[in-house]
Each structure stands twice: as C-alpha cells, then as structure tokens.
Design an enzyme around this catalytic site. Structure first.
Site, short mmCIF file in Angstrom:
data_model
loop_
_atom_site.label_atom_id
_atom_site.label_comp_id
_atom_site.label_asym_id
_atom_site.label_seq_id
_atom_site.Cartn_x
_atom_site.Cartn_y
_atom_site.Cartn_z
N SER A 136 -5.71 4.74 7.46
CA SER A 136 -6.29 4.23 8.37
C SER A 136 -6.08 4.71 10.08
CB SER A 136 -4.64 2.76 8.94
OG SER A 136 -4.27 1.90 10.03
N TYR A 149 4.37 1.07 8.60
CA TYR A 149 3.00 1.07 8.77
C TYR A 149 2.33 2.52 9.00
CZ TYR A 149 -2.01 0.16 7.24
OH TYR A 149 -3.17 -0.61 7.68
P1 NAP Z 1 -5.37 -7.07 1.20
O1 NAP Z 1 -6.97 -7.78 0.85
O2 NAP Z 1 -4.22 -7.77 1.29
O3 NAP Z 1 -5.13 -6.03 0.19
C1 NAP Z 1 -4.41 -5.11 -1.10
C2 NAP Z 1 -3.61 -5.41 -2.15
O4 NAP Z 1 -3.01 -4.71 -2.48
C3 NAP Z 1 -3.05 -7.36 -2.75
O5 NAP Z 1 -4.53 -7.29 -3.90
C4 NAP Z 1 -1.99 -6.79 -2.43
O6 NAP Z 1 -1.40 -8.03 -3.41
C5 NAP Z 1 -2.01 -5.61 -3.12
N1 NAP Z 1 -1.14 -4.63 -3.39
C6 NAP Z 1 -0.30 -4.52 -2.71
N2 NAP Z 1 1.52 -4.22 -2.85
C7 NAP Z 1 1.31 -4.26 -3.86
C8 NAP Z 1 2.18 -3.26 -4.69
N3 NAP Z 1 3.34 -3.44 -4.57
N4 NAP Z 1 1.93 -3.12 -5.63
C9 NAP Z 1 0.58 -3.48 -6.67
N5 NAP Z 1 -0.11 -4.17 -5.46
C10 NAP Z 1 0.30 -4.24 -4.62
O7 NAP Z 1 -5.40 -5.73 1.82
P2 NAP Z 1 -6.45 -4.69 2.57
O8 NAP Z 1 -7.18 -4.86 3.88
O9 NAP Z 1 -8.04 -4.49 1.47
O10 NAP Z 1 -5.81 -3.41 2.51
C11 NAP Z 1 -5.63 -2.06 1.62
C12 NAP Z 1 -5.52 -0.77 1.96
O11 NAP Z 1 -6.07 0.00 3.12
C13 NAP Z 1 -4.04 -0.87 2.98
O12 NAP Z 1 -3.56 0.64 2.41
C14 NAP Z 1 -4.34 -0.74 4.04
O13 NAP Z 1 -3.42 -0.61 4.83
C15 NAP Z 1 -5.54 -0.55 4.71
N6 NAP Z 1 -5.94 -0.33 5.48
C16 NAP Z 1 -6.81 -2.09 6.12
C17 NAP Z 1 -7.26 -2.29 7.27
C18 NAP Z 1 -7.44 -3.43 7.56
O14 NAP Z 1 -7.98 -3.77 8.16
N7 NAP Z 1 -7.29 -4.84 6.86
C19 NAP Z 1 -7.11 -0.91 7.88
C20 NAP Z 1 -6.33 0.02 7.59
C21 NAP Z 1 -6.68 0.56 6.49
P3 NAP Z 1 -0.81 -9.22 -2.56
O15 NAP Z 1 -2.10 -10.12 -2.01
O16 NAP Z 1 0.15 -9.69 -3.35
O17 NAP Z 1 0.03 -8.79 -1.74
#
Ligand code: NAP
Length: 254
Positions: A136, A149
């Site tokens: 991130s 985070y």
């Molecule tokens: P998201 O839409 O919430 O998807 C994350 C997925 O990971 C969800 O399906 C979640 O399940 C699953 N997950 C969470 N904890 C878990 C666990 N203990 N075991 C197995 N699966 C788990 O989030 P996203 O925005 O796509 O984020 C994905 C990655 O990108 C993360 O590492 C985040 O830090 C990074 N990121 C995101 C952004 C942003 O702006 N969105 C920016 C920079 C980096 P649940 O729905 O059940 O929690």
C-alpha cells in the site's frame, strides 16, 4: 488494452481472492492462462469468483497460522504467489485493541511469510517464481489511526526485499505493489465510516480526505493493480526485483 502475457502452465495462489484486488488478480491471472488457486475466508465471495473465472477455491482463515501451514495447495508447485489478503482497523493507538493489532500482523505479514516459506522451495526447484505482495502507499507512508496496518505493510516491504535477495539466484523475483485508495469493498466501508464519523457526504470523504494527498484525483481500479501483477510475471519484467512499485497517483511524489 490489457497486458498480454501467456501464463499457461503456471500455477498462481492469490490470497484474499474473494473480493476487490484479489478477485481482480485471480480473474486476470486465469485469463492469462494460469491455473489459479483462489484463497479467502469468505466462501460466498469465492463462489462469485469461481463463476467469473476458472479458479480452484480454497476457504481458509489466514489468521490461523497452523491452518496456513496445513493448507492443501494442490500437488504441483505454486509458481506465482500473490499475498493480498488484508483488512483495516482505524483507531488511535491508545484505543487500538491489542488482539486486532495481532490479528492484522498475522494475516498481513506472518501469513505471507508462512506461504512464501512453503512456496519458495518449489519455485527454486523450477528456477522460476514470482512473489507479488500487495502492500500500500501505507507501506512507505504513515497515516494517523492506522497503526497496525502501517506496521504490517512496512514489515511486508522488508520481507519482500529479503525474498528478492534470496530468490534472485533461483529465478525468483519479489515485489510490493503500493496502491493509494482502490475502489474495493474495503475502501467503501471506510468511506461510509468516515462519512458517519465526520457528518459529511461520502463524495466529500473521497474528495477531501482520500484524494487529498494524491496528484491524480481518482480512485485506482482493482483491474489496474491486477494488470501490474500480470506484467510482473512477464518476461519483460524479469530483471526487476525487490521493487516497491508506487501506484499512488503521485501521493509520494511530494
Ligand atoms: P477487500 O475488498 O476487503 O478484500 C480483501 C479480502 O481478503 C476479503 O475477501 C477478505 O475477506 C479477505 N480476508 C481478510 N482477512 C482474511 C483472512 N484472515 N483470511 C483469509 N482471507 C481474508 O480488500 P481490498 O481493498 O481488495 O484489499 C486487498 C489488499 O490490498 C489488502 O492487503 C489491502 O491492504 C491492500 N490495499 C488496498 C487498498 C484499497 O484502497 N482498497 C489500497 C492499498 C492496498 P472478508 O471480506 O471476510 O474480510
């Protein structure tokens, strides 16, 4: 136009593949010909991905590290490991629940270590592998109230570079991708929460809070991150390793 890379014969493991960025990566990698193992704790999300693309769904909770070690990842080698699963919790340090802090480090730092530890020997044996860690902008910059985070992502940055050094002689590269705010359910939840806390409209949260530090005033799309993952698996990217690739609309150009 999407990056054209043929990943036929490669197997990719994508964590957090049931939603957002992970889902986009799983779909994109499958589209490029890879055999995809899509891992998530959210079974419903995985079912939706499996309807969109040819993936093998694995339901697992990455906060259970023993379960991570015991995962059935299939008979063959994992050639591409995308460490993506993560979640957010926003609170001042003095109010931050210790058990949430621990869980975030487990899922976003220790599970990537456990998975890399399992996958690297197979990659080394084949002389080819790609580890892509979805970090991130918070891997290189801090924000108040996101202590766990920011800590986990900064740790992931270091871990990714160590993989790059150890893996280089074996044809394995490792990177972090560092997006600013991506249009995913994780961010949609933050928009709603901040709108409620600050008594402002969701559009205002996006415009005045989330997009304030970036020069390009829009959210990143999950597909853009997935395209970069696929590019990093291409022959053209074979000399790149140990990078933290900012996809932050100029946030860190300041
Ligand atoms: P998201 O839409 O919430 O998807 C994350 C997925 O990971 C969800 O399906 C979640 O399940 C699953 N997950 C969470 N904890 C878990 C666990 N203990 N075991 C197995 N699966 C788990 O989030 P996203 O925005 O796509 O984020 C994905 C990655 O990108 C993360 O590492 C985040 O830090 C990074 N990121 C995101 C952004 C942003 O702006 N969105 C920016 C920079 C980096 P649940 O729905 O059940 O929690």
């Amino acid at each position: 136009m999407a990056v054209q890379v043929d990943l036929t014969g490669r197997t990719a493991l994508v964590t957090g593949a049931g939603s957002g960025i992970g889902r986009a990566c799983a779909v994109r990698l499958a589209g490029a010909g890879a055999t995809v193992v899509a891992l998530d704790r959210d079974e419903t999300g995985l079912k939706e991905v499996a309807r969109e693309a040819d993936v093998r769904a694995v339901v697992a909770d990455l906060s259970d590290l023993d379960a991570v070690d015991a995962l059935d990842l299939g008979a063959g080698t994992v050639d591409i490991l995308v460490n993506n699963a993560g979640f957010q919790h926003v609170a001042p340090i003095e109010e931050f629940p210790p058990e949430v802090f621990t869980a975030m480090l487990r899922v976003m730092l220790e599970a990537p270590f456990r998975l890399a530890r399992r996958c690297l020997p197979g990659m080394y044996a084949n002389g080819w592998g790609r580890v892509v860690n979805i970090s991130s902008v918070h891997g290189v910059r801090a924000s108040a109230f996101k202590s766990a985070y920011v800590t986990a992502k900064h740790g992931l940055e270091g871990f990714s570079k160590v993989i790059a050094l150890e893996g280089a002689a074996h044809g394995v590269t490792s990177h972090c991708i560092n997006p600013a705010y991506v249009r995913t359910p994780l961010v949609e939840r933050q928009i709603e929460a901040q709108a409620a806390t600050n008594g402002i409209a969701p559009d205002e949260v996006v415009e005045k809070v989330m997009l304030a530090p970036a020069a390009i005033k829009r959210l990143v799309e999950p597909a853009e991150v997935a395209d970069l993952v696929v590019y990093l698996c291409s022959p053209e990217a074979s000399f790149m390793t140990g990078e933290s690739i900012m996809m932050d609309g100029g946030w860190t150009a300041h």
